[in-house]
Design a protein around this motif. Structure first.
Motif, PDB file in Angstrom:
ATOM      1  N   LEU A 160      22.022  37.037  31.429  1.00 18.61           N
ATOM      2  CA  LEU A 160      22.425  37.578  32.816  1.00 18.61           C
ATOM      3  C   LEU A 160      22.299  36.358  33.583  1.00 18.61           C
ATOM      4  N   GLU A 161      21.103  35.576  33.140  1.00 17.80           N
ATOM      5  CA  GLU A 161      20.989  34.527  34.485  1.00 17.80           C
ATOM      6  C   GLU A 161      22.066  33.040  34.256  1.00 17.80           C
ATOM      7  N   THR A 162      22.238  33.135  32.770  1.00 17.16           N
ATOM      8  CA  THR A 162      23.023  31.836  32.364  1.00 17.16           C
ATOM      9  C   THR A 162      24.645  32.062  32.386  1.00 17.16           C
ATOM     10  N   ILE A 163      24.968  33.568  32.505  1.00 12.23           N
ATOM     11  CA  ILE A 163      26.327  33.798  31.981  1.00 12.23           C
ATOM     12  C   ILE A 163      27.227  33.206  33.223  1.00 12.23           C
ATOM     13  N   ASP A 164      28.425  32.784  32.624  1.00 13.65           N
ATOM     14  CA  ASP A 164      29.255  32.663  33.848  1.00 13.65           C
ATOM     15  C   ASP A 164      30.426  33.515  33.772  1.00 13.65           C
ATOM     16  N   TRP A 165      30.416  34.219  34.963  1.00  9.75           N
ATOM     17  CA  TRP A 165      31.126  35.319  35.235  1.00  9.75           C
ATOM     18  C   TRP A 165      32.690  35.178  35.499  1.00  9.75           C
ATOM     19  N   SER A 166      33.011  33.982  35.382  1.00 10.02           N
ATOM     20  CA  SER A 166      34.656  33.764  35.533  1.00 10.02           C
ATOM     21  C   SER A 166      35.593  34.207  34.471  1.00 10.02           C
ATOM     22  N   PRO A 167      35.089  34.448  33.384  1.00  8.51           N
ATOM     23  CA  PRO A 167      36.055  35.411  32.374  1.00  8.51           C
ATOM     24  C   PRO A 167      36.223  36.452  32.817  1.00  8.51           C
ATOM     25  N   LEU A 168      35.289  37.348  33.218  1.00  5.46           N
ATOM     26  CA  LEU A 168      35.674  38.566  33.651  1.00  5.46           C
ATOM     27  C   LEU A 168      36.532  38.687  34.845  1.00  5.46           C
ATOM     28  N   PHE A 169      36.318  38.045  35.998  1.00  4.79           N
ATOM     29  CA  PHE A 169      36.954  37.805  37.098  1.00  4.79           C
ATOM     30  C   PHE A 169      38.471  37.419  36.746  1.00  4.79           C
ATOM     31  N   ILE A 170      38.673  36.397  35.921  1.00  8.25           N
ATOM     32  CA  ILE A 170      40.061  36.007  35.492  1.00  8.25           C
ATOM     33  C   ILE A 170      40.784  36.991  34.747  1.00  8.25           C
ATOM     34  N   LEU A 194      40.228  40.343  34.998  1.00  4.66           N
ATOM     35  CA  LEU A 194      40.684  41.536  35.890  1.00  4.66           C
ATOM     36  C   LEU A 194      41.636  41.250  36.729  1.00  4.66           C
ATOM     37  N   LYS A 195      41.591  40.021  37.294  1.00  7.26           N
ATOM     38  CA  LYS A 195      42.858  39.686  38.400  1.00  7.26           C
ATOM     39  C   LYS A 195      44.024  39.576  37.554  1.00  7.26           C
ATOM     40  N   THR A 196      44.135  38.846  36.311  1.00 10.17           N
ATOM     41  CA  THR A 196      45.043  38.698  35.437  1.00 10.17           C
ATOM     42  C   THR A 196      45.691  40.219  35.234  1.00 10.17           C
ATOM     43  N   GLY A 197      44.784  41.058  34.496  1.00  9.75           N
ATOM     44  CA  GLY A 197      45.171  42.313  34.248  1.00  9.75           C
ATOM     45  C   GLY A 197      45.886  43.030  35.283  1.00  9.75           C
ATOM     46  N   ILE A 198      45.517  43.064  36.721  1.00  6.51           N
ATOM     47  CA  ILE A 198      45.786  43.786  37.603  1.00  6.51           C
ATOM     48  C   ILE A 198      47.275  43.226  38.106  1.00  6.51           C
ATOM     49  N   LEU A 199      47.428  41.958  38.172  1.00  8.32           N
ATOM     50  CA  LEU A 199      48.776  41.507  38.350  1.00  8.32           C
ATOM     51  C   LEU A 199      49.830  41.764  37.375  1.00  8.32           C
ATOM     52  N   ALA A 200      49.314  41.636  35.958  1.00  4.87           N
ATOM     53  CA  ALA A 200      49.998  41.924  34.960  1.00  4.87           C
ATOM     54  C   ALA A 200      50.735  43.401  35.126  1.00  4.87           C
ATOM     55  N   THR A 201      49.659  44.191  35.354  1.00  4.24           N
ATOM     56  CA  THR A 201      49.844  45.683  35.364  1.00  4.24           C
ATOM     57  C   THR A 201      51.144  46.147  36.237  1.00  4.24           C
ATOM     58  N   VAL A 202      50.743  45.417  37.682  1.00  2.86           N
ATOM     59  CA  VAL A 202      51.675  45.933  38.681  1.00  2.86           C
ATOM     60  C   VAL A 202      53.120  45.422  38.530  1.00  2.86           C
ATOM     61  N   LEU A 203      53.216  44.064  37.822  1.00  7.71           N
ATOM     62  CA  LEU A 203      54.458  43.732  37.448  1.00  7.71           C
ATOM     63  C   LEU A 203      55.258  44.521  36.224  1.00  7.71           C
ATOM     64  N   LYS A 230      39.360  28.644  34.630  1.00  9.20           N
ATOM     65  CA  LYS A 230      40.732  28.706  35.251  1.00  9.20           C
ATOM     66  C   LYS A 230      41.695  29.715  34.024  1.00  9.20           C
ATOM     67  N   THR A 231      41.578  29.450  32.845  1.00  7.58           N
ATOM     68  CA  THR A 231      42.472  30.464  31.996  1.00  7.58           C
ATOM     69  C   THR A 231      41.657  31.126  30.949  1.00  7.58           C
ATOM     70  N   ARG A 232      40.429  30.945  30.887  1.00 11.96           N
ATOM     71  CA  ARG A 232      39.320  31.578  29.954  1.00 11.96           C
ATOM     72  C   ARG A 232      39.104  33.247  30.278  1.00 11.96           C
ATOM     73  N   THR A 233      39.772  34.007  29.649  1.00  7.60           N
ATOM     74  CA  THR A 233      39.666  35.323  29.637  1.00  7.60           C
ATOM     75  C   THR A 233      38.645  35.901  28.925  1.00  7.60           C
ATOM     76  N   ILE A 238      32.932  48.393  26.912  1.00  5.43           N
ATOM     77  CA  ILE A 238      32.899  49.527  28.387  1.00  5.43           C
ATOM     78  C   ILE A 238      33.750  49.550  28.965  1.00  5.43           C
ATOM     79  N   LEU A 239      34.735  48.362  29.206  1.00  8.77           N
ATOM     80  CA  LEU A 239      35.805  48.598  29.874  1.00  8.77           C
ATOM     81  C   LEU A 239      36.909  49.372  29.213  1.00  8.77           C
ATOM     82  N   SER A 240      36.693  49.306  27.859  1.00  8.22           N
ATOM     83  CA  SER A 240      37.850  49.916  27.229  1.00  8.22           C
ATOM     84  C   SER A 240      37.389  51.513  27.124  1.00  8.22           C
ATOM     85  N   PHE A 241      36.248  51.949  27.024  1.00  9.22           N
ATOM     86  CA  PHE A 241      36.010  53.074  27.337  1.00  9.22           C
ATOM     87  C   PHE A 241      36.361  53.728  28.323  1.00  9.22           C
TER      88      PHE A 241
END
Length: 232
Positions: A5-15, A17-26, A179-182, A208-211
């Protein structure tokens, strides 16, 4: 776990989520529009168009990614035109993540929307016409509210598919950290690098997200069926 948790790069999760939200709206609006359009076709045309719209659902995601590369590559006419005229680039960019997720998630939204519209009582539509309502008003004020549970399920399923997309995303958008790593791409990357602990962490996140998404679908379906006498 604390060290991860201390060393994890959270950018894949944020990418993701924002990809999923925009793609779902479209996908939501595109799926509704496609379902409304196909309901007006004759059986032969309906079978052909429905097959084309559903094709990304049954094709391997890498095949969909291959076709997307053919369309949006800067070496191809359309991709080159987008870049030179509008400065829009899909390959190796975040918009490419959205396009890939949209293409893969769209059939789920479309199929659920069509099934929901087919369950609407046609007599209610006739009643709306009798009252002088326009077709547009009947659709948005009568049909869509009656089909809401099916549309909601389709939206949730489309979101789940969008955030979990890997094949088409990796081919079109690539694997650029921050940038593009989900999440899905991160799992494959970490396994390839031998970082099993980090990969396992991202696996837990996506599980967890899928459940939670499946539980949400069950809640939506349960509310829709609460007044129906069911076999026990």
């Amino acid at each position: 776990m604390a060290e991860i948790l201390e060393t994890i790069d959270w950018s894949p999760l944020f990418i993701s989520l924002k990809t999923g939200i925009l793609a779902t709206v479209l996908a939501f609006f595109a799926g509704i529009a496609a379902a409304r359009f196909i309901m007006k076709l004759n059986n032969t045309a309906k079978a052909v168009v429905d097959g084309l719209l559903t094709l990304p659902l049954v094709l391997p995601p890498t095949v969909a990614g291959f076709f997307l590369l053919l369309i949006f590559s800067l070496r191809r006419p359309f991709g080159k035109y987008l870049y030179t005229q509008f400065d829009i680039k899909m390959v190796q960019t975040w918009p490419g993540c959205v396009v890939a997720a949209l293409v893969i998630a769209f059939p789920l939204m479309y199929r659920n929307a069509r099934a929901a519209f087919e369950q609407v009582d046609v007599n209610v539509i006739y009643a709306g016409r009798t009252l002088g309502m326009s077709e547009r008003k009947i659709f948005w004020k009568v049909v869509v509210p009656m089909a809401a549970p099916g549309l909601a399920s389709g939206t949730v399923l489309a979101f789940a598919r969008a955030i979990g997309e890997y094949g088409a995303t990796s081919m079109l958008a690539g694997n650029i950290l921050g940038k593009t790593r989900t999440v899905s791409v991160a799992i494959a990357s970490e396994v390839a690098a031998g970082n099993w602990d980090t990969a396992a962490f991202w696996v837990c996140v996506i599980v967890i997200l899928s459940f939670l998404i499946v539980a949400l679908i069950n809640l939506i379906s349960g509310k829709n069926m609460k007044n129906v006498n069911r076999w026990m």
